[in-house]
Design an enzyme around this catalytic site. Sequence first.
Site, PDB file in Angstrom:
ATOM      1  N   LYS A  41     -52.547  90.383  22.088  1.00  0.00           N
ATOM      2  CA  LYS A  41     -51.872  89.185  21.570  1.00  0.00           C
ATOM      3  C   LYS A  41     -51.817  88.109  22.648  1.00  0.00           C
ATOM      4  CE  LYS A  41     -47.518  87.814  19.321  1.00  0.00           C
ATOM      5  NZ  LYS A  41     -46.192  88.284  18.858  1.00  0.00           N
ATOM      6  N   SER A  58     -45.068  87.580  14.109  1.00  0.00           N
ATOM      7  CA  SER A  58     -45.970  86.668  14.774  1.00  0.00           C
ATOM      8  C   SER A  58     -47.243  87.320  15.320  1.00  0.00           C
ATOM      9  CB  SER A  58     -45.228  85.990  15.927  1.00  0.00           C
ATOM     10  OG  SER A  58     -44.831  86.952  16.890  1.00  0.00           O
ATOM     11  N   SER A 100     -41.956  91.205  14.850  1.00  0.00           N
ATOM     12  CA  SER A 100     -43.321  90.670  14.908  1.00  0.00           C
ATOM     13  C   SER A 100     -44.434  91.686  15.090  1.00  0.00           C
ATOM     14  CB  SER A 100     -43.430  89.644  16.030  1.00  0.00           C
ATOM     15  OG  SER A 100     -42.942  88.421  15.578  1.00  0.00           O
TER      16      SER A 100
HETATM   17  N1  GLN Z   1     -40.065  86.231  12.739  1.00  0.00           N
HETATM   18  C1  GLN Z   1     -39.106  86.345  13.806  1.00  0.00           C
HETATM   19  C2  GLN Z   1     -38.943  85.010  14.478  1.00  0.00           C
HETATM   20  O1  GLN Z   1     -39.598  84.100  14.062  1.00  0.00           O
HETATM   21  C3  GLN Z   1     -39.542  87.393  14.768  1.00  0.00           C
HETATM   22  C4  GLN Z   1     -40.506  86.937  15.769  1.00  0.00           C
HETATM   23  C5  GLN Z   1     -40.877  87.986  16.754  1.00  0.00           C
HETATM   24  O2  GLN Z   1     -40.551  89.153  16.583  1.00  0.00           O
HETATM   25  N2  GLN Z   1     -41.536  87.568  17.813  1.00  0.00           N
HETATM   26  O3  GLN Z   1     -38.170  84.871  15.387  1.00  0.00           O
END
Ligand code: GLN
Length: 480
Positions: A79, A154, A178
């Site tokens: 990532k 994400s 994410s």
């Molecule tokens: N969707 C969550 C956010 O936008 C989690 C993001 C993540 O785990 N990096 O904060």
Amino acid sequence: MNIPSLTVAEIQQGLQARSFSAAELAAEALRFAEAENPKTNAYLTFCPERALAAAARVDQALARGENPGLLAGVPVAVKDVIVTHGVRTTCGSRLLENYVPPYDATAVVRLERAGAVIIGKANCDEFAMGSSNENSAFGPVRNPHALDRVPGGSSGGSAAAVAQGTAVVALGSDTGGSIRQPASFCGVVGVTPTYGRVSRYGLTAFASSLDHIGPLARSVRDAALVLEAMAGRDEMDSTSADAPVPQYAAGLDGNVKGLKLGLPREYLKDVTSESGALIQRAIDTLKKLGCEVREISLPNTEYAIACYYVIATAEASSNLARYDGVRYTFRSRSSESLRDMYRHTRGEGFGAECKRRIMLGTYVLSSGYYEAYYRKAQKARSIITRDFSDAFTQVDAIVAPVSPFPAFKLGEKIDDPMAMYLSDIYTITGDLAGVPCMSVPCGRTADGLPVGMQILTRHFDEGRMFRLADAFERAGAAAG
Ligand code: GLN
């Protein structure tokens, strides 16, 4: 060499039998990933030089009769919030469009030491903020199972790469879901280890008290091997835990008889009927394997989203302050004074979601509001964590949905941040408590969309989580 179906074990057998060399595998993986990428936009950067150098080291070790490592020759996508020395790392942001880090994340160093071959950097929401991968400055990722749908976020690029078959395993990061949510949407395994299990050194900070690095893979065993290779204390991250790292893969014996599992009633309220039915079917399978399943309560679940969006935005507003046009790469051209330069750089460089989080976070940390918001959220975090410790006095593991719904259409929720935030209603709690949690595929909807089941265990009890997930995976394979 059929890259999309290869497992880590098959790669090891192939290398040992000299059916292919690591260099051949790396070249084929790169060729395939580059050819497939236009369909999904899962990768932002390929790193052929680095990949071929890593593969050459594996081939040399094999030629010398040495052990080439747990992940020898395995093609990996990383990532793009995890830094790689000499390989562009954008965090999905314009601000870092040309940023080439001068060092490697510890997780990356450890994977390469275990023989892994990093082929490229995976697309993601900007600074890991999002649930659909639509917040990337470099375009959204498409779900390989339905190209008009999101892969989740994400870590959407990481999940899509594994699902599409261009990487055998991938690294993602999880702050509020994410890794597990995109794994669920793309039908792959995704693991968020205990907080501190994997060093965060080199993981670009979003919300430091919640950030985790973890693996995505096509099988539980492969995910377990990746965690084994990268977990453990690291002097470069003072929050990394000094706890022994078991040989997770060796413990996958299929025996889960007598395990006590809890199904939290708060996690079933908002789930769609189709996803709920698949979770129910998964529970029946676990019962057939000899697990006892009972309903439990995590009574403070309702506070999780509010609590998360106070803590995560507060920490993000502080962590993102470093992108000022002086350090790193992007600087606005249209500035006459230093103040303007900061303002324009940040105004032009950050996307809408990052700005929203910075503003929210700055607000909740501002004097006069700190007690009412940030302090209060920390208290809520403690009671949510206590819910888990109470539950784990009664059960060995918790099983639950990952997300209330399967992959949604691109564009469907982008204008409604609150609806988007609800995607993580069942995953945020695990991050807040810092317990290990994962998503394992448990079936598909009538439209063919994958659905994942979540498994959570006590701190540092990843071994049991993997054992349960692996037994479940085998039962599914046996049932066809
Ligand atoms: N969707 C969550 C956010 O936008 C989690 C993001 C993540 O785990 N990096 O904060």
